[in-house]
Design a protein around this motif. Structure first.
Motif, PDB file in Angstrom:
ATOM      1  N   VAL A   4      53.029  11.661 103.603  1.00 34.07           N
ATOM      2  CA  VAL A   4      52.080  12.788 103.518  1.00 34.07           C
ATOM      3  C   VAL A   4      50.772  12.422 104.216  1.00 34.07           C
ATOM      4  O   VAL A   4      50.241  13.184 105.034  1.00 34.07           O
ATOM      5  CB  VAL A   4      51.804  13.141 102.030  1.00 34.07           C
ATOM      6  N   TYR A   8      49.251  14.182 107.655  1.00 29.59           N
ATOM      7  CA  TYR A   8      47.959  14.871 107.718  1.00 29.59           C
ATOM      8  C   TYR A   8      46.973  14.149 108.636  1.00 29.59           C
ATOM      9  O   TYR A   8      46.196  14.790 109.338  1.00 29.59           O
ATOM     10  CB  TYR A   8      47.382  15.061 106.308  1.00 29.59           C
ATOM     11  N   PHE A  12      45.407  16.198 111.627  1.00 30.05           N
ATOM     12  CA  PHE A  12      43.961  16.383 111.759  1.00 30.05           C
ATOM     13  C   PHE A  12      43.457  15.774 113.067  1.00 30.05           C
ATOM     14  O   PHE A  12      42.536  16.294 113.689  1.00 30.05           O
ATOM     15  CB  PHE A  12      43.219  15.752 110.573  1.00 30.05           C
ATOM     16  N   LEU A 255      40.146   9.363  97.318  1.00 26.10           N
ATOM     17  CA  LEU A 255      41.509   9.143  97.802  1.00 26.10           C
ATOM     18  C   LEU A 255      42.168   7.988  97.057  1.00 26.10           C
ATOM     19  O   LEU A 255      43.347   8.047  96.720  1.00 26.10           O
ATOM     20  CB  LEU A 255      41.493   8.841  99.309  1.00 26.10           C
ATOM     21  N   MET A 258      43.889   8.730  93.953  1.00 30.68           N
ATOM     22  CA  MET A 258      45.117   9.516  94.038  1.00 30.68           C
ATOM     23  C   MET A 258      46.312   8.711  94.532  1.00 30.68           C
ATOM     24  O   MET A 258      47.446   8.986  94.173  1.00 30.68           O
ATOM     25  CB  MET A 258      44.919  10.681  95.017  1.00 30.68           C
TER      26      MET A 258
ATOM     27  N   ARG B  95      36.199  19.461 108.385  1.00 26.80           N
ATOM     28  CA  ARG B  95      37.431  20.197 108.132  1.00 26.80           C
ATOM     29  C   ARG B  95      37.150  21.465 107.347  1.00 26.80           C
ATOM     30  O   ARG B  95      36.149  21.552 106.630  1.00 26.80           O
ATOM     31  CB  ARG B  95      38.417  19.323 107.355  1.00 26.80           C
ATOM     32  N   ASP B  99      41.909  23.588 104.591  1.00 27.42           N
ATOM     33  CA  ASP B  99      42.618  22.386 105.047  1.00 27.42           C
ATOM     34  C   ASP B  99      42.431  21.244 104.054  1.00 27.42           C
ATOM     35  O   ASP B  99      43.360  20.506 103.753  1.00 27.42           O
ATOM     36  CB  ASP B  99      42.108  21.951 106.431  1.00 27.42           C
ATOM     37  N   GLU B 102      44.421  21.924 100.953  1.00 26.52           N
ATOM     38  CA  GLU B 102      45.854  21.707 101.211  1.00 26.52           C
ATOM     39  C   GLU B 102      46.187  20.211 101.224  1.00 26.52           C
ATOM     40  O   GLU B 102      47.201  19.766 100.669  1.00 26.52           O
ATOM     41  CB  GLU B 102      46.219  22.330 102.560  1.00 26.52           C
ATOM     42  N   TYR B 103      45.308  19.429 101.857  1.00 25.55           N
ATOM     43  CA  TYR B 103      45.538  17.986 101.956  1.00 25.55           C
ATOM     44  C   TYR B 103      45.502  17.328 100.573  1.00 25.55           C
ATOM     45  O   TYR B 103      46.388  16.558 100.202  1.00 25.55           O
ATOM     46  CB  TYR B 103      44.472  17.368 102.866  1.00 25.55           C
ATOM     47  N   ILE B 104      44.477  17.670  99.797  1.00 29.42           N
ATOM     48  CA  ILE B 104      44.364  17.080  98.461  1.00 29.42           C
ATOM     49  C   ILE B 104      45.555  17.516  97.593  1.00 29.42           C
ATOM     50  O   ILE B 104      46.119  16.726  96.835  1.00 29.42           O
ATOM     51  CB  ILE B 104      43.020  17.487  97.788  1.00 29.42           C
TER      52      ILE B 104
END
Lengths: 445, 312
Positions: A4, A8, A12, A255, A258, B95, B99, B102-104
């Motif tokens: 994932v 992303y 990005f 981050l 998570m 961003r 977006d 959605e990423y989180i």
């Protein structure tokens, strides 16, 4: 979760306008730049050619040019006759004619003495004086005189005279006109057929070597190793910017709540590496065919003899090397407070993969030497070194396997090492690092 | 309901003369259905406690349990149940909101459809619908703050760790976040609140753990702690005149109240009766209970400061 993050990060990155501009704009820019250079070079070449055809005055004390004139006069009489060039060289001769059509035929003026020539130079009838001394054949020396020396201004004239002197020598020696005509034509640049190179084949007999194909087959992996290094440099930029951005934005702490630090690190390495590889792929796809097409248009026949196994092995080393360096870069990059600082920590690492490229001649010619093997087994050099060595087809399988094993283990270790650095590095702010501090943090993470 | 336990946890940073014991044998527990306040001055070790819970750092010694499982905080399952709002907040500035959401959502293991479904009412509640397609950089500080709170609860977490969630918010949004915290508590979620805003601690926390220099100095239900640190029995408004009454031993003035110390054996009823008999009016009267800020200052011995705590 790594997948994932990688997806992303990739998405990005490739959606950024700057990425798209660089990816598709750079080849166009380089093309325009190269075109500009070529135009300038063409202009300079024209100037050089004009320089080559400067009006020459010759004082020949050796008498050799009289023989050359004799031959040229005979050739002029035969101008309307059948070409003296044998049929097999006819095409080459025509090509030569078209290439050198701008060069004027010999219009040099002969003078009996330097003083006479000087008078002509002063009047502007000639631009340069070449004096061939009596003992030219013994010494090989000539003297040139001009109004004012300029860079490249006196290159062409002596060579033209030398060329005609050779004809004179051969005429005096009694070679036939047709032999002399052949020599004259072959003396021109590109006039000789490529030397046929032979080597001892599997049956113990000499077989002809396809030099161009063999050269390309060896140069290609070295070129791809160069691409690896270029891609690493691009990727370094992406990775360092990616980590620094999150560190500066302070997103990283969220981050880390998570995902595992290893997942975050690998996701970044894979996603941003994919973006860097895609950029490289676009660049290569847009530029690589140009030299091959140029060779093909020039009538050169070649075959890229790279076997699929070699290709697979090189691809494996390429990817392993990419992840190895990517992981190290992210770990070290996380220690900096911003992109600039991160670059300082990583610059030393980025110098290492260049070493095998610098030593590529050694790796290609003696792929199983001690140095070549050592480079293949040291993870910092392994990927580019093995890509070059494998192309020779002479590296034993156990050597390749050992190098791959060491690099794979080192990549795993690099990921673990960097994860520990990353764990503390991304949360630190305002601190200057040194090796002792880094080591301490590494063990405390 | 989730239960978290820290048992004699230690963590130090640095070495030699620069060694700092960030967490010094801390033990505490917290479970779903309560709001636990983690308090302490700068450098007390609060952030280190949180980072160890989130497995950003590993403790040097001691154990961390989640639902009884040793090192359960290292499981991916626990990560999916946690929401973390750090004090030093940040977002991907370039961003778009959608977006980022959605990423989180993807990092939380949610599909794109699930993320959209969950995000829609939250965007509406936080008044961010109009900004969904704009870049984060266009948001004001308060809006950015709200977006981060939104992101933290996007996946309906069981454990919410909020570090200074009220900083940068106007009173309306402070109330919004307060409601959010209480809603989650009432739904059986565990909320850990790190804040220097003592009014919010008193309003929201069921239990508090106060830290000082890495060590736990206070721990327990909020009211019990306040009571334990209160040596007077009654508080009255500034204009009341309790001085000189027979049951009153002494009176101390605080910022807005007078704290009344009663003589031994006297009760609040005795005090009220004597005030009435003496014809002295009282506009405000309450049981003596020190504010948590007073407790904080008395324990820590310094002013309450709002600043970040970095890794040493």
């Amino acid at each position: 979760m790594t997948r994932v993050i990688a997806w992303y990060e990739f998405l990005f990155t490739v959606k950024r306008p700057a990425y798209l501009i660089v990816t598709f704009g750079l080849p166009v820019f380089i093309g325009m730049y190269a075109g500009f250079i070529m135009l300038v070079t063409a202009g300079t070449a024209k100037y050089a050619i004009e320089g080559l055809s400067a009006k020459i005055g010759v004082v020949d004390k050796s008498g050799l040019l009289e023989y050359a004139k004799e031959f040229e006069a005979a050739q002029a009489d035969k101008a309307t006759d059948e070409p003296t060039v044998p049929a097999e060289f006819e095409a080459a001769a025509k090509k030569l004619e078209s290439m050198f059509e701008n060069i004027k035929p010999d219009e040099s003026k002969s003078f009996d003495s330097l003083a006479d020539a000087r008078a002509s130079l002063d009047q502007g009838d000639i631009d340069i004086i070449v004096v061939v001394p009596t003992g030219f054949l013994d010494s090989g020396e000539m003297d040139c005189y001009t109004r004012e020396w300029k860079l490249f201004s006196a290159i062409g004239a002596p060579k033209q005279v030398q060329s005609r002197l050779r004809l004179g020598v051969m005429q005096r020696a009694g070679l036939s006109d047709s032999e002399l005509a052949l020599i004259r034509d072959r003396e021109s640049p590109g006039g000789f057929r490529a030397i046929a190179m032979h080597e001892i084949g599997p049956n113990g007999e000499f077989v002809e070597v396809d030099v161009l194909s063999r050269t390309l087959s060896l140069a290609l992996p070295a070129g791809i190793a160069g691409i690896l290094i270029m891609a690493l440099l691009i990727n370094a930029g992406f990775l360092l910017a990616g980590v620094a951005e999150e560190k500066e934005n302070k997103v990283i702490e969220v981050l880390l709540s998570m995902v595992r630090v290893e997942e975050l690190l690998m996701g970044k390495v894979l996603g941003l590496s994919a973006a860097a590889l895609l950029q490289m792929f676009v660049w290569v796809a847009m530029t690589a065919p140009i030299p091959l097409i140029t060779l093909a248009l020039a009538g050169q026949h070649f075959q890229l003899g790279w076997n699929p196994a070699g290709l697979f092995i090189s691809a494996a080393f390429f990817l392993l090397g990419f992840v190895f360096y990517g992981a190290l870069l992210v770990g070290l990059g996380s220690l900096g407070n911003n992109v600039k600082e991160s670059q300082q920590y990583s610059v030393y690492i980025m110098l290492l993969p260049v070493v095998p490229l610098v030593l590529s001649m050694v790796l290609l010619n003696v792929p199983n030497s001690g140095l070549a093997r050592a480079l293949g087994w040291i993870p910092f050099f392994s990927a580019p070194a093995m890509m070059i060595r494998v192309a020779t087809g002479e590296v034993p399988w156990w050597d390749i396997a050992l190098a791959a094993l060491i690099l794979a283990a080192s990549t795993w270790a690099a990921v673990r090492f960097s994860a520990r650095l990353f764990r503390v590095g991304v949360l630190m702010r305002g601190q200057t690092m040194n090796p002792i501090k880094i080591a301490r943090l590494f063990f405390q993470a | 309901m989730t239960r978290i336990e820290f048992n004699h946890v230690f963590k130090a940073f640095g070495g030699g003369a620069t060694r700092i014991q960030a967490v010094d044998g801390v033990s505490f527990s917290a479970e779903g259905g309560e709001v636990v306040g983690v308090l302490g001055p700068n450098g007390a070790g609060k952030t280190t406690i949180i980072r160890m819970l989130l497995d950003v750092f590993r403790p040097d010694a001691g154990e961390i349990r989640v639902d009884g499982a040793l090192n359960g905080n290292r499981d991916d399952g626990f990560r999916r149940r946690v929401a973390y709002l750090p004090e030093e907040r940040g977002l991907y500035q370039k961003r778009k909101l959608n977006d980022v959401i959605e990423y989180i959502g993807a990092l939380r293991g949610m599909t794109r459809a699930e993320t959209r479904e969950r995000a829609a009412p939250l965007l509406k509640r936080f008044d961010l619908v109009d900004y969904a397609k704009k870049k984060v950089v266009t948001l004001s500080k308060g809006m950015s703050q709200k977006l981060q709170i939104l992101l933290s609860v996007l996946h309906d977490p069981d454990v919410l760790i909020f570090d200074e969630p009220f900083s940068g918010l106007d009173p309306v949004n402070v109330r919004l976040v307060r409601q959010l915290v209480l809603e989650h508590r009432d739904r059986g979620k565990l909320v850990c609140l790190c804040t220097h805003m003592m009014a919010e601690v008193e309003a929201l926390c069921d239990r508090v753990m106060m830290m000082h220099r890495g060590a736990r100095v206070l721990y327990g239900p909020l009211d019990e702690i306040r009571r334990a640190h209160t040596d007077y029995q009654v508080s009255v408004d500034w204009e009341a005149q309790p001085e000189g009454l027979a049951c009153v031993a002494r009176v101390e003035k605080s910022d807005k109240l007078k704290n009344v110390f009663l003589k031994e054996g006297k009760s609040i009823s005795d005090f009220m009766r004597e005030m009435a008999t003496a014809g002295r009016s009282v506009r405000k009267l309450s049981e003596g209970l020190r504010s948590i800020e007073d407790v904080f200052v008395s324990v820590v011995g310094g002013p309450v400061e709002a600043a970040s705590e970095d890794v040493q």
